[in-house]
Enzyme design. Structure first.
Site, PDB file in Angstrom:
ATOM      1  N   ARG A 148       0.846  -1.187   0.000  1.00 27.59           N
ATOM      2  CA  ARG A 148       0.000   0.000   0.000  1.00 27.59           C
ATOM      3  C   ARG A 148       0.888   1.246   0.000  1.00 27.59           C
ATOM      4  O   ARG A 148       2.092   1.145   0.187  1.00 27.59           O
ATOM      5  CB  ARG A 148      -0.894  -0.033   1.243  1.00 27.59           C
ATOM      6  CG  ARG A 148      -1.798  -1.276   1.290  1.00 27.59           C
ATOM      7  CD  ARG A 148      -2.242  -1.576   2.718  1.00 27.59           C
ATOM      8  NE  ARG A 148      -2.951  -0.435   3.288  1.00 27.59           N
ATOM      9  CZ  ARG A 148      -4.266  -0.291   3.280  1.00 27.59           C
ATOM     10  NH1 ARG A 148      -5.027  -1.212   2.730  1.00 27.59           N
ATOM     11  NH2 ARG A 148      -4.839   0.765   3.828  1.00 27.59           N
ATOM     12  N   CYS A 163      19.139 -11.453  12.034  1.00 29.73           N
ATOM     13  CA  CYS A 163      19.145 -11.669  10.591  1.00 29.73           C
ATOM     14  C   CYS A 163      18.791 -13.123  10.307  1.00 29.73           C
ATOM     15  O   CYS A 163      19.431 -14.046  10.814  1.00 29.73           O
ATOM     16  CB  CYS A 163      20.530 -11.336  10.032  1.00 29.73           C
ATOM     17  SG  CYS A 163      20.729 -11.896   8.343  1.00 29.73           S
ATOM     18  N   CYS A 172      21.653 -15.607   9.210  1.00 30.58           N
ATOM     19  CA  CYS A 172      22.822 -15.910  10.046  1.00 30.58           C
ATOM     20  C   CYS A 172      22.694 -17.283  10.712  1.00 30.58           C
ATOM     21  O   CYS A 172      21.599 -17.829  10.836  1.00 30.58           O
ATOM     22  CB  CYS A 172      22.974 -14.829  11.124  1.00 30.58           C
ATOM     23  SG  CYS A 172      23.761 -13.321  10.507  1.00 30.58           S
ATOM     24  N   ASN A 184      21.426  -8.812  -6.244  1.00 29.28           N
ATOM     25  CA  ASN A 184      21.253  -7.383  -5.994  1.00 29.28           C
ATOM     26  C   ASN A 184      22.162  -7.040  -4.817  1.00 29.28           C
ATOM     27  O   ASN A 184      21.938  -7.513  -3.710  1.00 29.28           O
ATOM     28  CB  ASN A 184      19.804  -7.064  -5.632  1.00 29.28           C
ATOM     29  CG  ASN A 184      18.809  -7.514  -6.690  1.00 29.28           C
ATOM     30  OD1 ASN A 184      19.152  -7.592  -7.865  1.00 29.28           O
ATOM     31  ND2 ASN A 184      17.593  -7.809  -6.286  1.00 29.28           N
ATOM     32  N   HIS A 241      23.573 -12.453  -0.468  1.00 30.89           N
ATOM     33  CA  HIS A 241      22.780 -13.530  -1.051  1.00 30.89           C
ATOM     34  C   HIS A 241      22.513 -13.244  -2.522  1.00 30.89           C
ATOM     35  O   HIS A 241      22.608 -12.108  -2.971  1.00 30.89           O
ATOM     36  CB  HIS A 241      21.445 -13.682  -0.309  1.00 30.89           C
ATOM     37  CG  HIS A 241      20.527 -12.508  -0.467  1.00 30.89           C
ATOM     38  ND1 HIS A 241      20.722 -11.317   0.218  1.00 30.89           N
ATOM     39  CD2 HIS A 241      19.426 -12.311  -1.238  1.00 30.89           C
ATOM     40  CE1 HIS A 241      19.773 -10.455  -0.126  1.00 30.89           C
ATOM     41  NE2 HIS A 241      18.976 -11.023  -1.017  1.00 30.89           N
ATOM     42  N   CYS A 256      29.444 -19.032 -33.569  1.00 31.15           N
ATOM     43  CA  CYS A 256      28.748 -18.424 -32.433  1.00 31.15           C
ATOM     44  C   CYS A 256      29.039 -16.931 -32.441  1.00 31.15           C
ATOM     45  O   CYS A 256      30.192 -16.511 -32.511  1.00 31.15           O
ATOM     46  CB  CYS A 256      29.230 -19.069 -31.136  1.00 31.15           C
ATOM     47  SG  CYS A 256      28.842 -18.115 -29.656  1.00 31.15           S
ATOM     48  N   HIS A 289      26.011 -18.855 -25.697  1.00 29.52           N
ATOM     49  CA  HIS A 289      27.325 -18.794 -25.031  1.00 29.52           C
ATOM     50  C   HIS A 289      27.048 -18.140 -23.683  1.00 29.52           C
ATOM     51  O   HIS A 289      26.714 -16.954 -23.617  1.00 29.52           O
ATOM     52  CB  HIS A 289      28.252 -17.928 -25.909  1.00 29.52           C
ATOM     53  CG  HIS A 289      29.700 -18.004 -25.568  1.00 29.52           C
ATOM     54  ND1 HIS A 289      30.656 -18.396 -26.477  1.00 29.52           N
ATOM     55  CD2 HIS A 289      30.376 -17.722 -24.432  1.00 29.52           C
ATOM     56  CE1 HIS A 289      31.861 -18.344 -25.923  1.00 29.52           C
ATOM     57  NE2 HIS A 289      31.718 -17.935 -24.677  1.00 29.52           N
ATOM     58  N   PHE A 335      13.831   9.514 -19.890  1.00 30.48           N
ATOM     59  CA  PHE A 335      14.283   9.285 -21.258  1.00 30.48           C
ATOM     60  C   PHE A 335      14.480   7.804 -21.542  1.00 30.48           C
ATOM     61  O   PHE A 335      13.999   7.275 -22.546  1.00 30.48           O
ATOM     62  CB  PHE A 335      15.579  10.057 -21.520  1.00 30.48           C
ATOM     63  CG  PHE A 335      16.133   9.846 -22.902  1.00 30.48           C
ATOM     64  CD1 PHE A 335      15.521  10.426 -24.001  1.00 30.48           C
ATOM     65  CD2 PHE A 335      17.259   9.057 -23.111  1.00 30.48           C
ATOM     66  CE1 PHE A 335      16.016  10.227 -25.289  1.00 30.48           C
ATOM     67  CE2 PHE A 335      17.765   8.856 -24.383  1.00 30.48           C
ATOM     68  CZ  PHE A 335      17.142   9.441 -25.474  1.00 30.48           C
TER      69      PHE A 335
END
Lengths: 341, 341
Positions: free
Chosen positions: A23, A39, A42, A151, A164, A194, A301, A316
């Site tokens: 939300r 965490c 861990c 990430n 991770h 290739c 590949h 843009f």
């Protein structure tokens, strides 16, 4: 249940992940979880995650401490593993239920070390876990493609700080893969070569975008880099499928991976980044007709793409599909090549 | 001189904007210019920008104060207006010199007001400036497409806080436009109807994604929203070209624009956003063969796309081309519809 919805004019799929149901007030400044008490990635908190799918541990029971790498289902999956695929229409739109897999690879038990900090041996374990999950997931015929990505840093989309990566299996061939596979297939059919091998050979000859060359791998900045300090890591010898790498090759790849990550960390001072592993889809799901599969088995590949998140995607880029990159790949390669690591 | 480079495998163009030439140390936390001594977009600083291209002012000389809207060339343009197009090859790649135009529309002399804060009259001035620049730039046959966009907030790519939008003219039809134009053309050819008109009619009938309906405009959340609280503003009656709107239509559009921006500001508390104006390219540059142009003059439907920047584009999106959206467009429409503005 999440839904995949097709935009009939812009021609892309979106995953409406309703189980995350956010939300307006939920979109506060997104930062990593530094203030978190315990965490879930861990040691000792193994019961705070769903039961593990895979782990590398010297001994002991599943879901206990002493693992080196641990793979778990994502607690808030974008796609769910249960159910049959249901593909239908809704007015002028197309919609599909959100079947897939969404796994998390916890790369180290140590909360404070980044992937770049791992030893070669630890990095090899991580790559071994990647390979193992690819080989397992491709046995599920509902999944057309698996994408492994990382990430790093909140500006690159990480919500937990503990190092991770993630693996998502999707019931459709994604557009980015489709484009690359089609291009590679056409090139292979036309020239019996290739296209990636040609590109690597050309780049090695030119030299100005090469960051580091190993016996079997090469790290370079792409000629058409969409953003500053973008990198690619390729096996030099033709190889379409990451999951077919043997242990010795994985150990060599670990050296190259660590080198690449250390350079990014050093030159860009631990900038946020994403990396993506691009590899051929399971053969029985290759695009085209079944009778074409055998001859085209080797037209891709595999490689790793790393994109530091130094600039914002703005109007843009979103409005055109063009990218503006303020640092030439030749300059970026020079800085990365000369990095002290 | 910037260069446009083509990726022969991922099939996209990037603009290597070498004149911006950013080195590793230049990518620090990018924030807006709150500490800036003299904003170049404020009254009295007209000599701190390149000379103006267009302005709306009650009287007085160009490049002096007392303007209401002012259009200037971007001081650090991604593409330059001078020169002939030079399109050539480089090994297996394609490259083109960076010819184009890059203009900035300063929407108000007031440093502290956002676009949403403008009066209807002021908003009409801004839209009038947009129209005027479109009509002027399309006379230059080197430009295949013009894209008008706004980056609001540093997380949406804005580097100056003073409210402004940008207009970039490009020497190639961008991929996002190509896709939409092709789809619209095919649909028109098959059914003698506009696909956008069908979409608007379907959405008005369903209702659940409608945010606000005016006599001649409608604001809705797209069925396949790629990110939370994404919006579209369409003219209800078929109209392929924004620049052909008359003054009365622009004044009506100003009401709808302000309504949309106020809702976003209210519900998402001044979240960063991008908007993009999508309109048909100048007719002599439409895709396809010249003999097809006349019959297809009207197969597009201009609209404004607004994307709040609430989530980060992460590895999965970049690696696949799929988008994960944690808020359904039906929920988003309800929040926006019920906003107090």
């Amino acid at each position: 249940m999440s839904e995949l919805r097709w935009d009939p004019i812009k021609l892309y799929w979106v995953i409406i992940a309703t189980e995350r149901g956010r939300r307006p007030r939920d979109f506060q400044v997104e930062s990593e979880d530094d203030g978190m008490v315990a965490c879930p990635f861990c040691y000792g908190n193994e019961d705070k995650t769903p039961p593990e799918i895979f782990a590398i541990r010297p001994g002991g029971a599943p879901n206990t401490a002493n693992w080196r790498v641990r793979v778990i289902p994502n607690k808030y999956p974008a796609l769910r593993v249960e159910g049959e695929i249901n593909n239908h229409g809704y007015g002028m739109y197309d919609v599909m239920n959100g079947i897939g897999a969404h796994e998390v690879i916890i790369e180290t038990p140590d909360h404070d070390r980044t992937l770049a900090d791992l030893t070669i041996h630890e990095m090899t374990d991580v790559l071994t876990a990647y390979r193992s999950r690819y080989l397992d997931l491709r046995r599920d015929f509902r999944f057309r493609y698996m994408v492994l990505f990382k990430n790093h840093g909140s500006r690159a989309g990480a919500t937990l700080r503990h190092s991770h990566s993630q693996l998502i299996a999707v019931p459709l061939l994604p557009p980015v893969a489709t484009t690359q596979l089609r291009v590679a297939r056409k090139f292979f059919r036309d020239k019996e070569r290739c296209i990636f091998c040609d590109l690597i050979e050309f780049e090695l000859r030119m030299g100005e975008r090469i960051v580091r060359e190993f016996s079997n791998f090469v790290i370079l900045t792409p000629y058409a880099s969409s953003s500053p300090f973008e990198l690619r890591l390729y096996p030099k010898r033709h190889s379409h499928d990451f999951a077919l790498m043997n242990d010795a090759q994985l150990a060599e790849l670990a050296v190259a991976m660590k080198d690449m990550l250390m350079r990014v960390k050093s030159v860009l001072r631990d900038a946020p980044y994403n990396f993506i592993l691009h590899t051929a889809p399971p053969m029985h799901h290759r695009p085209g007709k079944p009778e074409q599969w055998n001859s085209l088995e080797h037209d891709y590949h595999w490689h790793i793409e790393l994109v530091p998140r130094l600039t914002q995607v703005a109007g843009f880029e979103w409005g055109t599909g063009f990218y503006i990159n303020p640092t030439s790949p030749e300059d970026a390669a020079r800085f990365l090549r000369e990095a002290e690591i």
